[in-house]
Design an enzyme around this catalytic site. Structure first.
Site, PDB file in Angstrom:
ATOM      1  N   GLU A   1       0.856  -1.193   0.000  1.00  0.00           N
ATOM      2  CA  GLU A   1       0.000   0.000   0.000  1.00  0.00           C
ATOM      3  C   GLU A   1       0.888   1.239   0.000  1.00  0.00           C
ATOM      4  O   GLU A   1       2.029   1.196   0.450  1.00  0.00           O
ATOM      5  CB  GLU A   1      -0.900   0.003   1.245  1.00  0.00           C
ATOM      6  CG  GLU A   1      -0.056   0.127   2.495  1.00  0.00           C
ATOM      7  CD  GLU A   1      -0.818  -0.016   3.805  1.00  0.00           C
ATOM      8  OE1 GLU A   1      -1.910   0.524   3.896  1.00  0.00           O
ATOM      9  OE2 GLU A   1      -0.267  -0.642   4.716  1.00  0.00           O
TER      10      GLU A   1
ATOM     11  N   LYS B   1       2.507   4.559   1.291  1.00  0.00           N
ATOM     12  CA  LYS B   1       2.737   5.077   2.650  1.00  0.00           C
ATOM     13  C   LYS B   1       2.325   6.545   2.656  1.00  0.00           C
ATOM     14  O   LYS B   1       3.006   7.395   2.093  1.00  0.00           O
ATOM     15  CB  LYS B   1       4.205   4.919   3.033  1.00  0.00           C
ATOM     16  CG  LYS B   1       4.487   5.357   4.456  1.00  0.00           C
ATOM     17  CD  LYS B   1       5.894   4.933   4.871  1.00  0.00           C
ATOM     18  CE  LYS B   1       6.174   5.301   6.308  1.00  0.00           C
ATOM     19  NZ  LYS B   1       6.194   6.740   6.534  1.00  0.00           N
TER      20      LYS B   1
ATOM     21  N   ASP C   1       1.672  10.282   3.645  1.00  0.00           N
ATOM     22  CA  ASP C   1       2.476  11.234   4.405  1.00  0.00           C
ATOM     23  C   ASP C   1       1.531  12.108   5.219  1.00  0.00           C
ATOM     24  O   ASP C   1       1.206  13.226   4.845  1.00  0.00           O
ATOM     25  CB  ASP C   1       3.303  12.077   3.433  1.00  0.00           C
ATOM     26  CG  ASP C   1       4.498  12.696   4.123  1.00  0.00           C
ATOM     27  OD1 ASP C   1       4.694  12.430   5.327  1.00  0.00           O
ATOM     28  OD2 ASP C   1       5.229  13.436   3.457  1.00  0.00           O
TER      29      ASP C   1
ATOM     30  N   TYR D   1      -5.040   1.410   7.922  1.00  0.00           N
ATOM     31  CA  TYR D   1      -4.029   0.448   7.487  1.00  0.00           C
ATOM     32  C   TYR D   1      -3.739  -0.649   8.505  1.00  0.00           C
ATOM     33  O   TYR D   1      -2.893  -1.502   8.266  1.00  0.00           O
ATOM     34  CB  TYR D   1      -2.742   1.145   7.060  1.00  0.00           C
ATOM     35  CG  TYR D   1      -2.072   1.969   8.143  1.00  0.00           C
ATOM     36  CD1 TYR D   1      -1.508   1.376   9.262  1.00  0.00           C
ATOM     37  CD2 TYR D   1      -1.974   3.348   8.007  1.00  0.00           C
ATOM     38  CE1 TYR D   1      -0.893   2.136  10.243  1.00  0.00           C
ATOM     39  CE2 TYR D   1      -1.349   4.124   8.975  1.00  0.00           C
ATOM     40  CZ  TYR D   1      -0.818   3.501  10.098  1.00  0.00           C
ATOM     41  OH  TYR D   1      -0.215   4.254  11.053  1.00  0.00           O
TER      42      TYR D   1
ATOM     43  N   LYS E   1      11.152   3.512   1.159  1.00  0.00           N
ATOM     44  CA  LYS E   1      10.988   4.957   1.049  1.00  0.00           C
ATOM     45  C   LYS E   1      11.303   5.454  -0.365  1.00  0.00           C
ATOM     46  O   LYS E   1      12.230   4.955  -1.019  1.00  0.00           O
ATOM     47  CB  LYS E   1      11.913   5.672   2.052  1.00  0.00           C
ATOM     48  CG  LYS E   1      11.642   5.313   3.501  1.00  0.00           C
ATOM     49  CD  LYS E   1      10.337   5.897   4.009  1.00  0.00           C
ATOM     50  CE  LYS E   1      10.474   7.348   4.344  1.00  0.00           C
ATOM     51  NZ  LYS E   1      10.713   7.619   5.750  1.00  0.00           N
TER      52      LYS E   1
ATOM     53  N   CYS F   1      15.296  46.788 -14.484  1.00  0.00           N
ATOM     54  CA  CYS F   1      15.461  45.475 -15.101  1.00  0.00           C
ATOM     55  C   CYS F   1      16.942  45.070 -15.151  1.00  0.00           C
ATOM     56  O   CYS F   1      17.768  45.838 -15.633  1.00  0.00           O
ATOM     57  CB  CYS F   1      14.885  45.507 -16.516  1.00  0.00           C
ATOM     58  SG  CYS F   1      15.167  43.985 -17.423  1.00  0.00           S
TER      59      CYS F   1
ATOM     60  N   CYS G   1      17.760  45.115 -19.212  1.00  0.00           N
ATOM     61  CA  CYS G   1      17.722  46.318 -20.055  1.00  0.00           C
ATOM     62  C   CYS G   1      17.701  47.615 -19.250  1.00  0.00           C
ATOM     63  O   CYS G   1      17.704  48.698 -19.818  1.00  0.00           O
ATOM     64  CB  CYS G   1      16.512  46.275 -20.986  1.00  0.00           C
ATOM     65  SG  CYS G   1      14.954  46.594 -20.146  1.00  0.00           S
TER      66      CYS G   1
ATOM     67  N   CYS H   1       9.235  44.292 -15.903  1.00  0.00           N
ATOM     68  CA  CYS H   1      10.123  45.202 -16.611  1.00  0.00           C
ATOM     69  C   CYS H   1       9.289  45.941 -17.651  1.00  0.00           C
ATOM     70  O   CYS H   1       8.489  45.328 -18.366  1.00  0.00           O
ATOM     71  CB  CYS H   1      11.221  44.393 -17.296  1.00  0.00           C
ATOM     72  SG  CYS H   1      11.989  45.258 -18.675  1.00  0.00           S
TER      73      CYS H   1
ATOM     74  N   CYS I   1      13.848  45.332 -24.336  1.00  0.00           N
ATOM     75  CA  CYS I   1      14.454  44.449 -23.329  1.00  0.00           C
ATOM     76  C   CYS I   1      14.908  43.155 -23.997  1.00  0.00           C
ATOM     77  O   CYS I   1      14.096  42.391 -24.532  1.00  0.00           O
ATOM     78  CB  CYS I   1      13.464  44.144 -22.213  1.00  0.00           C
ATOM     79  SG  CYS I   1      14.136  42.992 -20.995  1.00  0.00           S
TER      80      CYS I   1
HETATM   81  O1  JCF Z   1       0.521   5.048   5.405  1.00  0.00           O
HETATM   82  C1  JCF Z   1       1.260   5.065   6.371  1.00  0.00           C
HETATM   83  N1  JCF Z   1       1.865   6.174   6.700  1.00  0.00           N
HETATM   84  C2  JCF Z   1       1.467   3.838   7.181  1.00  0.00           C
HETATM   85  C3  JCF Z   1       2.139   3.897   8.397  1.00  0.00           C
HETATM   86  C4  JCF Z   1       0.964   2.632   6.716  1.00  0.00           C
HETATM   87  C5  JCF Z   1       1.144   1.484   7.454  1.00  0.00           C
HETATM   88  O2  JCF Z   1       0.652   0.328   7.016  1.00  0.00           O
HETATM   89  C6  JCF Z   1       1.828   1.499   8.702  1.00  0.00           C
HETATM   90  C7  JCF Z   1       2.320   2.733   9.170  1.00  0.00           C
HETATM   91  C8  JCF Z   1       2.986   2.734  10.391  1.00  0.00           C
HETATM   92  C9  JCF Z   1       3.120   1.575  11.087  1.00  0.00           C
HETATM   93  N2  JCF Z   1       1.973   0.353   9.426  1.00  0.00           N
HETATM   94  C10 JCF Z   1       2.613   0.394  10.584  1.00  0.00           C
HETATM   95  C11 JCF Z   1       2.760  -0.865  11.312  1.00  0.00           C
END
Ligand code: JCF
Length: 678
Positions: free
Chosen positions: A114, A116, A118, A226, A320, A414, A417, A432, A438
């Site tokens: 899936e 991750k 933020d 999740y 990451k 500018c 020019c 400008c 120019c």
């Molecule tokens: O989407 C996420 N930021 C995310 C964080 C998804 C996950 O399945 C996670 C998590 C942090 C810890 N699973 C764990 C165990």
């Protein structure tokens, strides 16, 4: 047969909860907004008549709690875990090797994959199906109670769906702000002279940190589930609801949580790497920010065998992505002059690897942005590069400001020019005033003229344009057509063959279309689409030259500012000269047959299209209306004649109702089109 208020309230709550579930969890609205609003209003009315029947899990009770004085600490029922990281394919292969070496039998491993998200990790606690509290992760054991804010998030159920839920359910997920909501928030904040957020994650965190839930209710946050913590039956005995992690998540979805639609189950690390590449490519299109992929062993029994190392499960890993934000130092600022004279401050940075490439320049947008960021030369700054978007400085790390940090001085004249720089009242952009004298504006307008969507001069790239201007071979776009092979050959790195090719490409570019020619002129506010609309509307150059502002305003997509720019352009003496000299060079295009009044039955009418239509997308609907002569606007006002509203229509529909503007649903719209079918 009439029902009691209790029965009616229960029925209303049930249907509203169902509609919420389809809309927020399954992304599949069942009823138009108007219908939903009616149910909600009826429920509100009944509840205010019978206040004793109000319950905390009623859909009307999402907002309304009083602001808190401070956050309470809460102990999670089971600790919230963290994730080990992988940064490349080798780390991922190591991960699988570690798993296999710990398991008794060799086997093919299935993984849940899936994105991750933020955002901010949270835990939600449900007792007997009712939301009790929401808390941040904190240190994993103890977090902060943010129930008042969590309750305002539409994709979080106040009451679980169905009746097969456990006595206690702890659900884990991420709360985030979708990119579009973040951008809309920042636009509003800037307009109101408030501080914008540097990124969607900060926006989500900053919103959840508010003591007053009204603020969270106004901002658009979402939650995606999740994982899970404690799950027990009514005797407090732990329950295992399925033997696959993916099945448990699907059960959570049935109980009313959103799970990520990108979630997949794959077999083996090679498939994990494929999924990683797939999502990395898709990253810019996603409606939310992600910083990697999470992989988890799907089999719950194997998860148990593998166990934990401190707080991180051995059975999961986060692969990451390259960071979209990095920290670096601002070495200096250059001021670039654009085609229309707009001055853009550009940060020169100590090179830094961000968003997958090495970045050494980033935009600072304009003078206000420099003031807002309070950025100085030698500051340590955060740069962001997301997708293919131009990198920008989003924040200064004030704690690291050195003693020799110096103010950025925005030039008065500018840099190219030396003409005065002017800033129009109420506009963010400084310009400008040098126009054709120019060098920078001249170069940029020639680059634009030659570009692919304009006159499309093959082989005349930016570098070559700069060289031609710098060597004095051309001073304006018309000069391009006087270039000769002999003269070109005097340029550095220009062989006879390339010179011949360029002259041939210039010759070929003379056969063009009216729309491309208009676009190539670089008239302010006239992009590709507007140029095409102007061409369709007037058919030939002299008709366009004679158009007054009022006539221009009736062209699709042309607003008051654009109309004035077009008018001014055609009435400036040097433009007349330019047009004549270009035509004298031999540039031609076929005139367009302008549609007759009879072919434009909607001429003079302004339409707005909102919501989603089933039989076509909004841009097609817009095109069909424009083909019939209508003007299609983006917002509803007194000048709107008609609104085409599909399901999911929101504020525009409400505005139309308020103003008494005619509203067409999709069926009525289709019969309108059918009526005029040629
Ligand atoms: O989407 C996420 N930021 C995310 C964080 C998804 C996950 O399945 C996670 C998590 C942090 C810890 N699973 C764990 C165990």
């Amino acid at each position: 047969m009439s029902s009691t208020p209790e029965q009616r309230i229960a029925l209303l709550r049930q249907s509203i909860n169902q509609h919420n579930y389809h809309y927020y969890v399954l992304d599949d609205a069942r009823v138009p907004d108007a219908e939903y609003d009616r149910l909600m209003r009826e429920l509100q009315a009944l509840e205010s008549e019978h206040p004793l029947l109000i319950s905390a899990d009623s859909p009307t009770q999402r907002v309304g709690a009083e602001p808190l004085a401070a956050f309470k600490q809460v102990q999670h029922e089971l600790p919230m875990l963290s994730l080990d990281n992988a940064f490349n394919a080798d780390d991922m292969r190591e991960f699988e090797k570690r798993l296999l070496s710990r398991l008794d039998e060799p086997q093919a491993l299935s993984y849940v994959c899936e994105p991750k998200l933020d955002g901010i990790a949270i835990s939600l606690l449900y007792k007997d199906g009712v939301l009790q509290r929401g808390a941040t992760r904190g240190d994993g054991n103890v977090g902060e109670d943010i129930t008042h804010n969590v309750r305002t998030i539409a994709s979080i159920p106040l009451k679980l769906v169905g009746d097969d839920y456990p006595a206690i359910l702890e659900v884990r997920g991420e709360i985030y702000m979708p990119k579009r909501s973040f951008e809309a928030y920042n636009e509003r904040a800037l307009a109101a002279d408030e501080k914008p957020f540097a990124n969607p994650r900060n926006a989500a965190a900053g919103t959840l940190r508010q003591l007053d839930p009204k603020i969270a209710a106004q901002r658009h946050l979402e939650m995606c589930c999740y994982g899970y913590g404690l799950i027990t039956d009514s005797d407090g005995q732990p329950l295992q609801i399925a033997d696959k992690h993916s099945e448990i998540l699907k059960q959570c979805q049935r109980w009313g949580f959103r799970i990520n639609p990108e979630m997949r189950v794959v077999s083996g690390v090679a498939a994990c790497l494929e999924y990683h590449d797939y999502l990395l490519a898709k990253r810019p299109e996603l409606s939310y920010d992600i910083d990697g992929i999470v992989f988890k062993v799907d089999d719950v029994e194997l998860q148990k065998q593998l166990g934990f190392v401190s707080r991180a499960p051995r059975w999961a890993i986060a692969h990451k992505f390259p960071a979209e934000e990095e920290i670096t130092r601002l070495l200096g600022v250059d001021f670039q002059v654009g085609r229309t004279g707009a001055i853009t401050p550009v940060a020169r940075l100590e090179p830094v690897f961000v968003g997958g490439v090495t970045v050494s320049n980033a935009t600072l947008h304009n003078r206000d942005e420099i003031a807002r960021l309070d950025v100085r030369i030698n500051d340590t700054v955060i740069v962001r590069r997301a997708g293919d978007v131009i990198p920008k400085v989003v924040k200064v790390v004030l704690e690291r400001r050195p003693d020799d940090a110096s103010l950025i001085v925005f030039p008065e004249s500018c840099p190219v020019c030396e003409s005065p720089i002017e800033r129009v009242e109420g506009e963010a952009i400084s310009r400008c005033t040098g126009a054709a004298i120019c060098g920078a504006q001249v170069k940029e307008s020639i680059k634009h003229f030659a570009s692919r969507k304009a006159m499309d001069v093959d082989g005349l790239g930016d570098k070559l344009v700069e060289q031609l201007v710098d060597e004095g071979l051309i001073k304006s776009v018309a000069d391009l057509y006087t270039l000769e092979v002999e003269k070109l050959c005097t340029l550095e790195r220009m062989a006879e063959k390339s010179a011949n090719n360029l002259v041939a490409a210039l010759e070929a570019s003379k056969q063009t279309t009216f729309a491309k020619f208009l676009f190539s002129l670089g008239i302010r506010e006239v992009g590709e689409a507007t140029a095409s609309n102007l061409a369709q509307h007037y058919g030939n150059l002299s008709a366009l030259q004679q158009a007054d502002v009022e006539s221009l305003l009736s062209v699709a997509d042309v607003g008051p500012v654009g109309a004035q720019h077009v008018y001014d352009f055609f009435h400036a003496p040097h433009s007349q000269e330019l047009l004549e000299s270009l035509q004298a060079c031999g540039i031609t295009w076929p005139d367009i047959k302008v549609k007759s009044e009879a072919e434009l039955p909607l001429k003079g009418l302004t339409y707005v299209v909102t919501g989603s239509l089933e039989t076509m997308d909004r841009s097609d609907a817009k095109q069909r209306l424009q083909d019939l002569g209508a003007k299609v606007a983006g917002s509803v006002s007194k000048k709107t004649h008609c609104v085409v509203a599909g399901p999911g229509a929101g504020s525009k529909l409400a505005k139309a109702q308020e103003l008494g503007v005619e509203i067409l649903d999709e069926k009525m719209f289709l019969s309108l089109l059918a009526q005029y079918q040629q």
